[in-house]
Enzyme design. Structure first.
Site, short mmCIF file in Angstrom:
data_model
loop_
_atom_site.label_atom_id
_atom_site.label_comp_id
_atom_site.label_asym_id
_atom_site.label_seq_id
_atom_site.Cartn_x
_atom_site.Cartn_y
_atom_site.Cartn_z
N GLY A 1 -10.22 6.86 -4.85
CA GLY A 1 -8.81 6.27 -4.16
C GLY A 1 -8.99 4.98 -3.76
O GLY A 1 -9.95 4.43 -3.37
N ASP B 1 0.87 -1.03 -0.16
CA ASP B 1 0.07 0.08 -0.08
C ASP B 1 0.88 1.17 -0.03
O ASP B 1 1.39 1.66 1.12
CB ASP B 1 -1.08 0.03 1.26
CG ASP B 1 -1.75 1.22 1.35
OD1 ASP B 1 -2.14 2.14 0.33
OD2 ASP B 1 -2.22 1.65 2.55
N ILE B 2 0.99 1.87 -1.14
CA ILE B 2 1.65 3.21 -1.26
C ILE B 2 1.08 4.45 -1.00
O ILE B 2 0.09 4.75 -1.93
CB ILE B 2 2.34 3.25 -2.92
CG1 ILE B 2 3.24 1.98 -2.90
CG2 ILE B 2 3.18 4.56 -2.78
CD1 ILE B 2 3.48 1.76 -4.57
N LYS C 1 3.53 0.79 3.04
CA LYS C 1 3.25 -0.47 3.95
C LYS C 1 3.31 -1.46 2.92
O LYS C 1 2.86 -1.83 1.96
CB LYS C 1 1.94 -0.22 4.75
CG LYS C 1 2.04 0.68 5.59
CD LYS C 1 0.63 0.74 6.18
CE LYS C 1 0.43 1.97 7.41
NZ LYS C 1 -1.05 1.85 7.84
N THR D 1 -0.79 29.48 23.67
CA THR D 1 -0.62 29.19 21.96
C THR D 1 -0.71 27.59 21.66
O THR D 1 -1.45 27.32 20.96
CB THR D 1 0.23 30.03 21.29
OG1 THR D 1 0.09 31.36 21.83
CG2 THR D 1 0.21 30.00 19.96
N TYR E 1 -20.95 5.62 -7.28
CA TYR E 1 -20.10 6.58 -7.14
C TYR E 1 -20.18 7.33 -8.48
O TYR E 1 -19.81 6.53 -9.55
CB TYR E 1 -18.67 6.27 -6.60
CG TYR E 1 -17.72 7.41 -6.31
CD1 TYR E 1 -18.18 8.09 -4.72
CD2 TYR E 1 -16.64 7.88 -6.88
CE1 TYR E 1 -17.35 9.11 -4.47
CE2 TYR E 1 -15.94 8.68 -6.39
CZ TYR E 1 -16.22 9.32 -5.14
OH TYR E 1 -15.65 10.53 -4.58
N ASP F 1 -7.36 3.42 -1.44
CA ASP F 1 -7.48 3.22 -0.18
C ASP F 1 -8.96 3.37 0.29
O ASP F 1 -9.49 2.67 1.15
CB ASP F 1 -6.71 4.38 0.55
CG ASP F 1 -7.12 5.57 0.20
OD1 ASP F 1 -7.67 6.02 -1.04
OD2 ASP F 1 -6.68 6.79 1.01
N ARG F 2 -9.82 4.06 -0.34
CA ARG F 2 -11.20 4.38 0.17
C ARG F 2 -11.99 3.19 -0.32
O ARG F 2 -12.71 2.63 0.70
CB ARG F 2 -11.76 5.63 -0.82
CG ARG F 2 -11.03 6.91 -0.16
CD ARG F 2 -11.77 8.01 -0.82
NE ARG F 2 -13.15 8.27 -0.31
CZ ARG F 2 -13.88 9.05 -1.29
NH1 ARG F 2 -13.47 9.76 -2.23
NH2 ARG F 2 -15.09 9.40 -0.75
#
Length: 245
Positions: free
Chosen positions: A93, A6-7, A13, A170, A86, A95-96
């Site tokens: 993507g 998985d890039i 990974k 802050t 979709y 990944d999605r």
């Protein structure tokens, strides 16, 4: 056992995966530094899938094939075991869609809101065996960096488990602003869906999910690598489809 690569935008990974179990996981700063020999040699792996939301997929695929692996490249045309409701599937993507497949692989068929906390935060809906779409916003670390990079005097801060308001320095104002902003964002989606009587299981995944599990109630923390599990399921699915032809 399969190899899943998985890039992503911030790291790569590479995992040896069996079913929904990540047996071994290696991470690399970039595609150019990927070395999967320790995994392929140890586990006798001959089949791999490579997905990318970053750069260098071609380089990794060429290297794996040169080493004798059968490689499936994850593309918008790759068959997956769920539907895609979709409008622009070619821009979806990897990944999605992999996280959506992973949710069903790990938790079974169901209705899910999947929140993936990475460089970007994706909030995606899966129901009725199909990916229904979702939203994308800047991730936690992206927000911290943006406040530092685009202002002249604000420091770059790190995550905190503390919850307070009002912040009285802050650094704390930035930490609380980023982390509580994300918290309220996700809770807003959950509340809106609840008002519409949409009953969903909420799944958190991704590298920064651990910071928000305690902040947001009723969320399931997918301790497994959901995207990697989904990619492995897609690889197995395509192997089966080919075998049936």
């Amino acid at each position: 056992m399969n190899l899943v690569v998985d890039i992503g935008n911030s790291q790569v990974k590479a995992a040896a995966v069996e079913g929904t179990t990540v047996v071994s996981l290696l991470t690399f700063p970039s595609a150019a530094e990927v070395d999967v020999e320790p995994l392929t040699a140890r586990y006798g792996i001959s089949r791999a899938i490579v997905a990318s939301t970053g750069k260098g997929a071609g380089m990794v695929i060429e290297r794996l094939r040169h080493n004798g692996l059968e490689v499936l490249e994850m593309t918008p045309d790759t068959p997956v075991p769920i539907g895609k409701d979709y409008l622009t599937p070619r821009t979806l993507g990897a990944d999605r869609i992999a996280a959506a497949v992973g949710a069903e692989a790990v938790f079974g068929r169901g209705d899910y809101l999947i929140v993936d906390f990475g460089t970007a935060i994706t909030i995606d809906l899966v129901s009725g065996g199909a990916f229904r779409g979702g939203n994308i916003s800047p991730g936690m670390r992206t927000r911290f960096r943006a406040l530092h990079d685009y202002t002249s005097r604000l420091p770059e801060c790190s995550p905190t488990d503390e919850v307070c308001f009002p912040a009285r320095c802050t650094d704390d104002a930035i930490r609380q602003g980023v982390m509580q902003g994300i918290t309220y964002e996700i809770e807003g989606y959950m509340a809106a869906l609840a008002r519409e009587n949409v009953k969903l299981s909420i799944i958190f995944t991704g590298g920064d999910a651990k910071y928000f599990v305690k902040r947001i109630k009723n969320a399931i923390f997918a301790k497994c690598e959901l995207v990697i599990c989904g990619l492995n399921r897609i690889l197995d699915y395509n192997a089966t489809e080919q075998a049936d032809i």
